[in-house]
Design a protein around this motif. Structure first.
Motif, PDB file in Angstrom:
ATOM      1  N   TYR A 207      74.240 -29.502  -7.561  1.00 23.74           N
ATOM      2  CA  TYR A 207      72.766 -29.333  -6.674  1.00 23.74           C
ATOM      3  C   TYR A 207      71.663 -29.107  -8.237  1.00 23.74           C
ATOM      4  CZ  TYR A 207      76.407 -27.680  -3.767  1.00 23.74           C
ATOM      5  OH  TYR A 207      77.892 -27.876  -2.775  1.00 23.74           O
TER       6      TYR A 207
ATOM      7  N   TYR B 279      73.369 -36.918 -12.001  1.00 30.35           N
ATOM      8  CA  TYR B 279      73.182 -35.683 -11.474  1.00 30.35           C
ATOM      9  C   TYR B 279      74.394 -34.879 -12.896  1.00 30.35           C
ATOM     10  CZ  TYR B 279      78.042 -37.987 -12.108  1.00 30.35           C
ATOM     11  OH  TYR B 279      79.420 -38.391 -12.606  1.00 30.35           O
TER      12      TYR B 279
ATOM     13  N   ASN C  64      73.821 -35.574  -1.812  1.00 30.74           N
ATOM     14  CA  ASN C  64      74.616 -34.836  -0.799  1.00 30.74           C
ATOM     15  C   ASN C  64      74.972 -35.749   0.323  1.00 30.74           C
ATOM     16  OD1 ASN C  64      74.261 -31.842  -1.295  1.00 30.74           O
ATOM     17  ND2 ASN C  64      72.156 -32.648  -1.137  1.00 30.74           N
TER      18      ASN C  64
ATOM     19  N   ASP D  21      74.499 -25.084 -12.176  1.00 28.24           N
ATOM     20  CA  ASP D  21      74.521 -24.702 -11.253  1.00 28.24           C
ATOM     21  C   ASP D  21      74.957 -26.482 -10.246  1.00 28.24           C
ATOM     22  OD1 ASP D  21      74.873 -23.800  -8.688  1.00 28.24           O
ATOM     23  OD2 ASP D  21      72.568 -24.137  -8.090  1.00 28.24           O
ATOM     24  N   SER D  22      75.609 -26.984 -11.319  1.00 25.93           N
ATOM     25  CA  SER D  22      76.179 -28.069 -10.162  1.00 25.93           C
ATOM     26  C   SER D  22      76.840 -28.806  -9.186  1.00 25.93           C
ATOM     27  CB  SER D  22      77.178 -29.232 -12.247  1.00 25.93           C
ATOM     28  OG  SER D  22      77.767 -28.348 -12.900  1.00 25.93           O
TER      29      SER D  22
END
Length: 392
Positions: free
Chosen positions: A346, A354, A115, A343-344
């Protein structure tokens, strides 16, 4: 590769114990040093000095309690200016806690930060060099220009084996990006809605923008969401006004989605009872639903499956981690009622910096292991379930 890992480390996206995600390799400390508890207080809990500082930053009671962000983004502590730094210091901020807002911090084990909100010009020179080595340009880093989606699919999502994925726009910031992705590739589809954590921003203007995006995407728009209820925040989740606003926005969106015939992508966190109440009141029993990245109770899952025969439970890649709750949900949910998702970017997958849609085969592999069934059986059932909900 080793060179890529070096670049990710230089950017601060992969760190070891005690390292801060701000480009300063010398910064380290305990977890408490990177957390400012003042931001977790309600307005009436602030001291007079803190209230004075908050007002000086533009806050009033409503904006503070809604957690509205009124501060500069992608700006280092040194670049904030003396007066702004003085007011933030009155609120308990420090260079280390401010650095956390611009990325994140790991104090135990190797961590991944996905993020990074800094713009290209805020990166250190060696970070810009590392980002360029990874293929970023200033425009792609700033999300002003997308990386080539065909290259991503070829290199990361299985190439010629890729048959489709669904992205989503669920707040004011993500709607245009999701629309652009859906319209730039024939196998990328989309859903639109307003996430419960963005319910405070839902108004006629946002609703109009949602409807414009839906119209622009035409048949690429497959479902409404994600939307729903989220009471998981340690402070705001307990605020009655916040919960009430979420329920109002949830119901308002259901009143739009159902007449349009869209399947529902429902987000529910720490809100099992209220989610069920709203769905029972508003949604026909035979409606298609995807309970997205489900992290609720076994009882809620069983109630959804029993009461809504076309509801499916979404299981994210976190099931590949050492997460006993997610793995128990996997064991207890019938295979014919599961949807697998990433839910990539995140939620993480074990062993990856990632997540992205190309990692779904690894989620399938873990589900097959937990359920003691062949991988091909899980894959075939997931294909049928996705088709049943989304029609692709």
């Amino acid at each position: 590769s080793g060179e890529e890992l070096r670049c990710w480390r230089a950017l601060g996206w992969v760190k070891g114990p005690g390292e801060v995600f701000n480009g300063d390799d010398d910064a380290a400390g305990s977890a408490d040093e990177f957390v400012n508890p003042t931001w977790e207080k309600l307005w009436n809990e602030l001291t007079p000095q803190e209230t004075e500082a908050a007002v000086g930053l533009g806050y009033d009671e409503a904006a503070w309690n809604k957690n509205v962000w009124l501060l500069p983004r992608s700006t280092s502590w040194q670049d904030l200016g003396d007066e702004l730094r003085r007011r933030l210091t009155m609120l308990g901020e420090s260079p280390k806690t401010w650095a956390k807002w611009n990325g994140g911090v790991s104090v135990t084990g190797v961590a991944v930060d996905l993020n990074d909100l800094r713009s290209w010009h805020a990166l250190y020179p060696r970070e810009q060099e590392a980002a360029a080595c990874l293929g970023f340009t200033p425009a792609t880093w700033n999300n002003e220009e997308c990386a080539d989606i065909a290259d991503c699919i070829s290199n990361m999502f299985g190439g010629t084996d890729f048959e489709g994925c669904i992205t989503q726009g669920c707040d004011a910031e993500s709607l245009d990006g999701a629309k652009r992705l859906a319209l730039c590739h024939p196998k990328v589809f989309v859903s639109f809605g307003c996430h419960p954590k963005a319910a405070w921003s839902y108004d006629d203007a946002l609703e109009q923008k949602l409807m414009q995006c839906i119209k622009a995407c035409g048949s690429k728009m497959l479902a409404w969401g994600e939307f729903g209820l989220d009471y998981s925040h340690p402070h705001f989740g307990r605020v009655a006004g916040n919960r009430r606003r979420q329920r109002e926005v949830f119901a308002r969106q259901l009143d739009l989605a159902i007449p349009l015939g869209y399947p529902l992508v429902v987000h529910s966190r720490a809100a099992d009872r209220d989610t069920l109440r709203v769905l029972r009141r508003k949604v026909p029993r035979d409606w298609k639903m995807h309970i997205h990245s489900f992290r609720g109770s076994i009882q809620f899952m069983e109630a959804m499956i029993e009461e809504f025969p076309n509801a499916y439970i979404g299981l994210p890649g976190i099931v590949t981690m050492a997460d006993p709750d997610a793995q128990e949900l996997c064991r207890r949910c019938p295979l014919e009622k599961l949807l697998l998702e990433t839910d990539s970017p995140y939620l993480p997958l074990m062993g990856h910096t990632y997540s992205h849609p190309g990692l779904i085969p690894e989620v399938i592999r873990k589900v097959a292991e937990l359920k003691a069934v062949p991988e091909r059986e899980v894959a075939a059932m997931m294909r049928r379930n996705v088709r049943a909900v989304y029609g692709i």
